[in-house]
Motif scaffolding. Sequence first.
Motif, PDB file in Angstrom:
ATOM      1  N   THR A 276       5.028  -7.647   1.067  1.00 50.55           N
ATOM      2  CA  THR A 276       4.188  -8.789   0.693  1.00 50.55           C
ATOM      3  C   THR A 276       3.538  -8.439  -0.640  1.00 50.55           C
ATOM      4  O   THR A 276       2.553  -7.713  -0.679  1.00 50.55           O
ATOM      5  CB  THR A 276       3.108  -9.041   1.759  1.00 50.55           C
ATOM      6  N   PRO A 277       4.098  -8.922  -1.740  1.00 52.10           N
ATOM      7  CA  PRO A 277       3.688  -8.424  -3.055  1.00 52.10           C
ATOM      8  C   PRO A 277       2.293  -8.794  -3.509  1.00 52.10           C
ATOM      9  O   PRO A 277       1.681  -8.063  -4.267  1.00 52.10           O
ATOM     10  CB  PRO A 277       4.744  -9.024  -3.993  1.00 52.10           C
ATOM     11  N   ASP A 278       1.759  -9.926  -3.051  1.00 56.69           N
ATOM     12  CA  ASP A 278       0.517 -10.432  -3.638  1.00 56.69           C
ATOM     13  C   ASP A 278      -0.690 -10.259  -2.726  1.00 56.69           C
ATOM     14  O   ASP A 278      -1.684 -10.974  -2.854  1.00 56.69           O
ATOM     15  CB  ASP A 278       0.680 -11.919  -3.991  1.00 56.69           C
ATOM     16  N   VAL A 279      -0.630  -9.315  -1.813  1.00 57.46           N
ATOM     17  CA  VAL A 279      -1.745  -9.066  -0.898  1.00 57.46           C
ATOM     18  C   VAL A 279      -2.423  -7.761  -1.280  1.00 57.46           C
ATOM     19  O   VAL A 279      -1.770  -6.731  -1.454  1.00 57.46           O
ATOM     20  CB  VAL A 279      -1.258  -9.004   0.566  1.00 57.46           C
ATOM     21  N   ALA A 280      -3.748  -7.804  -1.427  1.00 60.47           N
ATOM     22  CA  ALA A 280      -4.490  -6.607  -1.812  1.00 60.47           C
ATOM     23  C   ALA A 280      -4.467  -5.588  -0.677  1.00 60.47           C
ATOM     24  O   ALA A 280      -4.369  -5.928   0.508  1.00 60.47           O
ATOM     25  CB  ALA A 280      -5.929  -6.975  -2.145  1.00 60.47           C
ATOM     26  N   LEU A 281      -4.564  -4.323  -1.040  1.00 60.41           N
ATOM     27  CA  LEU A 281      -4.592  -3.255  -0.045  1.00 60.41           C
ATOM     28  C   LEU A 281      -5.889  -3.320   0.744  1.00 60.41           C
ATOM     29  O   LEU A 281      -6.957  -3.583   0.180  1.00 60.41           O
ATOM     30  CB  LEU A 281      -4.484  -1.893  -0.723  1.00 60.41           C
ATOM     31  N   GLN A 338       3.627  -4.682  -0.857  1.00 64.53           N
ATOM     32  CA  GLN A 338       4.699  -4.142  -1.689  1.00 64.53           C
ATOM     33  C   GLN A 338       4.276  -2.833  -2.342  1.00 64.53           C
ATOM     34  O   GLN A 338       5.110  -1.947  -2.581  1.00 64.53           O
ATOM     35  CB  GLN A 338       5.083  -5.158  -2.775  1.00 64.53           C
ATOM     36  N   GLN A 339       2.975  -2.678  -2.603  1.00 64.36           N
ATOM     37  CA  GLN A 339       2.507  -1.437  -3.223  1.00 64.36           C
ATOM     38  C   GLN A 339       2.790  -0.217  -2.342  1.00 64.36           C
ATOM     39  O   GLN A 339       3.033   0.873  -2.851  1.00 64.36           O
ATOM     40  CB  GLN A 339       1.006  -1.526  -3.500  1.00 64.36           C
TER      41      GLN A 339
END
Length: 603
Positions: A276-281, A338-339
């Motif tokens: 999920t690329p656009d979700v903050a950690l 995604q991070q």
Amino acid sequence: MGENPGVVSLLYLHGVGNGDPRDAWRRALDKALQDAGYPGLDEVEVIAPKYPDVLRTDDGDKTIKIPPITAPRLSAEEQRNVRRRVERATAELETILGEPVPASPVGVTDSLAPIVLRVLRQAHNYVTKPGIRARTLRMVLDELPEEGEIVIVGHSLGSIIAIDLLRRLPPKLTVTGLVTIGSPAAHPNLHEDSDRLEMKAPVDHVGWWVNVWSNGDAVTGLRGIWRHFPWALDLQVGLGLDHRTTTYLRSKPVATAIGRGLFGSLSKELAVVEGTPDVALNSLEVRLALWLAYAQFLRDHLKGATQERFGAALRVVQHEVLERVIENYQADGVRIPQQLLDLRVSPDTPGDQALPRPKPLTQLSKEEAVLALVALATANPVRPYEIDVPDDVRRQAFHDLTVWMGLGGGLGENLHIAMQSASKAVYPVDQWKLWVGIGIGAAVLVAGPIGLALAAPAGLAGGAAIIGALSAFGPGGMVGGLVTAGAITTTGAGTIAATLVSSSSTAEDVEVTVIQLLTAAILRSREGLEQDLGVWLAMSEIQRQTGREVARLAAYSDDKAPGVEALRRKARAAERAMAYMVKNRLVEGLTDEEPKGEEPFEE
């Protein structure tokens, strides 16, 4: 002699008896390999010499000599490199084979005694009669290719023959893997008058060694072979009283090990996982990223062989942690940033290839970063491996980390000073350095459900999954620091104190945890941040509860009873830290009067 160099061949060495003339072992293994997801044996060059007649003879021709050792002698540095390579391969294989799940221990019956005696008698016959041993080894060697790769499988006495062969193979023949099953090699009397026990360390041309034994197989002595061959991976399985090779070969761990040796990994690359690329950690994911960044900054400032060793250990830990986290996330249906996926690393990646680094984390304020940084400062970032990191390297890594976080290098310098000051305050001057950075702080907070409950914020998506993944690496060190950072709050002070005072925690656990707490308070003071009253309350509770326990136990215990002395050490750690906080005005509203009986510790 075999003629197909470059192809991975299979050498099967049978045990006592008639040598399995109908090759039942082959049919059993062929089916087991396919059941495990590998190809069968149709395309594999199989070498299965039969030597029952040799084993049944007397010494025979005394002029036949045992084949010479062909394996070259290694320098100390070469041996270290081989050991690390074999350990990496073994650790990866251990993960694939999974934890041993034996059946309930099976008692050895009288009906098995004749089999045990026959195996041990013929094995002893092979070991003690040089003529038989020489003829057997030369017969096997005559059937092997001169070069290429080979997987060796040895059952029962065949495992002893396999061990003898390892250092006598053609110089250009590489053993991808050795699998011994039902081996009697744990019996020390079988190794008399042999050079077998010289292989305490891995052999250069052998990739790995797995030894599988059943908890009902008396031929094995109901134990593995680790004592004699420390680099072998012992794996216990539950196969009842059965010693037959077909039973061992049908077991999934054996088939999986042989299949991996013959055909390699079922998946050469890491499985593709959708992120999920656009979700903050979240907060725990941020701590994971901080850990990786700190560990890589440490590696950057190390030198020479230590840097190489630290980097190799970090590669293993980074791979295992990320894979467990992602596996748990998938099982729980939690979205995967995604991070995190970008930080995955294959264990097969060459050691000189750079590890993926986390993206800079600039969303944390100084207030939010304090406890996470303190946790890292007193952690071992490559646990369970233990590598000494010089103090100046830690200081440089702190500086780089806080710059990377967008908080300035001064915060890293103050963190280093705060940790030293806190350590000196809690420990006598000549002892404090013994524990800093070795990763035992906060261990007790991770060891039980109390610590895990405090570590994962309520309602945090993926919190349980990530805690479960990290707790698999044992308490303390990187794990303890990561999951307990942020757990020291005003509301949690009493619970933390109760956990630390309990008999399950050591005095060192308490002392280093108190150092963490005091480091945080000093760092906040140096940075002009508001103090957290939870630090004072936690230490106050440690002091109160240990004092009560000392009073309760000392009434009847010996004066120097170990349990009472440990409690006193725990109490002294909190008392010294509190004296320092009072002396240096780290908590608002406290009197400047120093506690009686305690020496102040200037910063």
